[in-house]
Design an enzyme around this catalytic site. Sequence first.
Site: not given
Ligand code: BG6
Length: 485
Positions: A177-178, A240
């Site tokens: 989960d980044h 997230h």
């Molecule tokens: C991803 C989603 O996991 O996270 C996207 O699938 C979203 O829809 C993105 O835009 C947002 O990540 P960050 O790091 O740009 O906030």
Amino acid sequence: MVSRVIPVDRFDLVIFGGTGDLARRKIFPGLYRRFLAGQIPAEARIIGAARSDLDDASFRQSVAEAIDEFVGPAKRDAAAIQGFLERIRYVAVDARGEEGWAQLATMVRPDVVSAFYMSVAPALFGDLAERLKLHGIARADSRIVVEKPFGRDLDSARALNATLAAHFDERQIYRIDHYLGKETVQNLMAVRFANILFEPLWNAQYVDHVQITVAETVGVGGRGSYYDRSGAMRDMVQNHLMQLLCLIAMEAPYHFDPDAVRDEKLKVIRALQPVGPDDIVRGQYRARGGEPGYLDDAENPASRTESYIALKVHVANWRWKGTPFYLRTGKRLRARTSEIAITFKEPPHSIFDEAGGDWRENVLVIRLQPNEGMNLRVMIKEPGPGGMRLVQVPLDMSFAEALGEDGADIPDAYERLIMDVIRGNQTLFMRGDEVEAAWAWTDPVIAGWEARGDRPQGYDPGSSGPEDALMLIHRDGRRWREIQE
Ligand code: BG6
């Protein structure tokens, strides 16, 4: 300040889906930046694997192009790029056939750390896992990295967990989960558990409410067909926002250890109350001035998928009983900003009379992106004569200012997470039971609006979301914070 670079052992990292979008945008540029930081030793091998029939040279060329596109000019250095490319190999493999596997088996060394990043559709996890085992490529200490979407409901997540479990031990599986790799997200744990200051106030007695906002300016154009089957609840909240909520609400783990941290997060997810229809607002952005609306991007003119969601949720435990958590996330909003705001309660008794000025609650804002930092709003006396007038001022800390270059040069989430895989540290990865618990909470919420036949409310691009989302919080006598950078 000089970053402390933790050395890593020799390793072989195989990236299935090596020619895909994630590899191009995040994985290879991230690895290159780790190379610059001295963390990709000369004996490391990075092996791109995909279906296309490429040789090493043409694959390296495509990686060089990705670096050009996704790494800032300050970090692009021809000699360094060359050095990085020398660590890269390519093999054409067929996930569902026999092609390439024997060759891959000769490339992955038996005596170094090995990791297999499945940057492919989840439907292929099982095929890849089976062949990795069959050809003796993955060992009992190899690591497997998988991406979201990890299922689209509890049943499919269970099935994926079972597929992986048939071949690998949970200790080998790294579910990304980044958001957990973002610097400020990890800082939530540092702020909470490395300071004594906040803990005594961190409960329903002193916290009025918590707001978690992840706002984006981009629409879903280009990924319309994936997104339309997903929507903001599945795409953002189930993973997230839920992870952010966990880090705010969890008890202190006994140690910063993978299972200790994940056990505490799991307890929060299990304590989440069901969300009723009055506590959810879903929205879809409209078309405006020639720009496509959600229905154009999603290509389904009758779609009921939400590109925005706001909801109120309670954590049913002793610490949080009575403190609502308001969550919202959406596309095509006014600004790209992610933050967590903790609003504290009023002092029990005011010694200042009405002339005492403009009293406001203390708020701790943790800015996740952009301008990573923290801001604590406190009341002070307005300077000057004329009695005791109060005014609220920020105690402001931005990483860039507080930490100089190191604060401004924050590694991308993927860089950190990939290196954690190599080091064998699962703390920032989701465990199978956590993912299942998150779906177990999400499923009935989605089933509820599907059964009611709810339609999302339209909102203007560049706005803060649908009108009803304001009501969701107004009727509790509270206000959303402005969405602004
Ligand atoms: C991803 C989603 O996991 O996270 C996207 O699938 C979203 O829809 C993105 O835009 C947002 O990540 P960050 O790091 O740009 O906030």
